[in-house]
Design a protein around this motif. Structure first.
Motif, short mmCIF file in Angstrom:
data_model
loop_
_atom_site.label_atom_id
_atom_site.label_comp_id
_atom_site.label_asym_id
_atom_site.label_seq_id
_atom_site.Cartn_x
_atom_site.Cartn_y
_atom_site.Cartn_z
N LEU A 70 13.30 46.10 3.44
CA LEU A 70 13.74 44.89 4.12
C LEU A 70 13.46 43.67 3.24
O LEU A 70 12.36 43.53 2.70
N LYS A 71 14.43 42.81 3.09
CA LYS A 71 14.28 41.59 2.29
C LYS A 71 14.72 40.39 3.12
O LYS A 71 15.76 40.43 3.78
N ASN A 72 13.96 39.32 3.07
CA ASN A 72 14.32 38.09 3.76
C ASN A 72 14.92 37.14 2.73
O ASN A 72 14.20 36.54 1.93
N GLU A 73 16.23 37.00 2.75
CA GLU A 73 16.92 36.14 1.79
C GLU A 73 16.54 34.68 1.97
O GLU A 73 16.67 33.89 1.03
N ALA A 74 16.06 34.30 3.13
CA ALA A 74 15.61 32.92 3.34
C ALA A 74 14.46 32.57 2.41
O ALA A 74 14.33 31.42 1.99
N GLU A 75 13.64 33.56 2.06
CA GLU A 75 12.53 33.31 1.13
C GLU A 75 13.04 32.78 -0.20
O GLU A 75 12.45 31.86 -0.77
N ILE A 76 14.12 33.36 -0.69
CA ILE A 76 14.68 32.93 -1.97
C ILE A 76 15.10 31.46 -1.89
O ILE A 76 14.78 30.67 -2.77
N LEU A 83 9.19 28.61 5.98
CA LEU A 83 9.82 29.84 6.45
C LEU A 83 9.66 30.03 7.95
O LEU A 83 10.54 30.62 8.59
N ASN A 84 8.59 29.54 8.52
CA ASN A 84 8.41 29.63 9.97
C ASN A 84 9.34 28.68 10.71
O ASN A 84 9.48 28.77 11.93
N SER A 85 9.98 27.76 9.98
CA SER A 85 10.87 26.78 10.60
C SER A 85 12.35 27.11 10.46
O SER A 85 13.18 26.44 11.06
N VAL A 86 12.69 28.10 9.63
CA VAL A 86 14.10 28.43 9.42
C VAL A 86 14.41 29.82 9.96
O VAL A 86 13.52 30.66 10.08
N LYS A 87 15.67 30.02 10.26
CA LYS A 87 16.11 31.33 10.74
C LYS A 87 15.97 32.34 9.61
O LYS A 87 16.45 32.12 8.51
N PRO A 88 15.31 33.46 9.87
CA PRO A 88 15.19 34.48 8.82
C PRO A 88 16.53 35.14 8.55
O PRO A 88 17.39 35.22 9.43
N LEU A 89 16.72 35.58 7.32
CA LEU A 89 17.95 36.27 6.91
C LEU A 89 17.57 37.61 6.31
O LEU A 89 17.72 37.84 5.11
N ARG A 131 17.75 41.46 5.31
CA ARG A 131 18.80 42.40 4.95
C ARG A 131 18.17 43.71 4.51
O ARG A 131 17.02 43.76 4.10
N PHE A 132 18.97 44.74 4.59
CA PHE A 132 18.55 46.05 4.14
C PHE A 132 19.58 46.64 3.20
O PHE A 132 19.27 47.23 2.19
N SER A 133 20.84 46.42 3.50
CA SER A 133 21.91 47.08 2.77
C SER A 133 22.78 46.05 2.04
O SER A 133 22.58 44.84 2.17
N LEU A 134 23.78 46.53 1.33
CA LEU A 134 24.74 45.65 0.68
C LEU A 134 25.47 44.81 1.71
O LEU A 134 25.67 43.61 1.52
N MET A 158 23.73 31.79 3.76
CA MET A 158 23.03 30.92 2.82
C MET A 158 23.96 29.82 2.28
O MET A 158 23.48 28.77 1.86
N THR A 159 25.26 30.05 2.26
CA THR A 159 26.18 29.05 1.74
C THR A 159 26.62 28.05 2.80
O THR A 159 27.27 27.06 2.47
#
Length: 98
Positions: free
Chosen positions: A12-18, A50-56, A58-61, A71-72
């Motif tokens: 699991l990856k949270n794209e919001a972190e990036i 990060l606690n203030s934004v919606k998490p994004l 992902r697991f797959s492509l 994100m855009t």
């Protein structure tokens, strides 16, 4: 065997972190020259933002495509900028250390 041992949750990856990390870098580069840049303060800023934004997450492509679309979106990007700005102010005013 425990439930968490049966599955690979590390995928699991949270794209919001990036986005948040990039935004912290940008805002600290362009302003806040006197801001403490120790690991504790920077990670505090990231956690608060990060606690203030919606998490994004992902697991797959397909999940990565969904996250990249979100994100855009200007509203999401503006929310990240605002969250980082507020987090910087909060940590600057009250750092976790002396």
């Amino acid at each position: 065997m425990a439930f968490v041992d049966e599955y690979d949750f590390d995928l699991l990856k949270n794209e919001a972190e990036i986005m948040v990390i990039r935004e912290i870098e940008q805002q600290l580069k362009n302003a806040h020259k006197e801001m403490c840049r120790c690991n504790e303060c920077i990670v505090d800023i990231a956690a608060i933002a990060l606690n203030s934004v919606k998490p994004l997450y992902r697991f797959s492509l397909l999940g990565a495509l969904y996250a990249s679309q979100a994100m855009t979106e200007k509203a999401y990007a503006d929310g990240v900028k605002q969250a980082v700005m507020q987090a910087i102010k909060k940590v600057k005013k009250n750092p976790s250390h002396d």
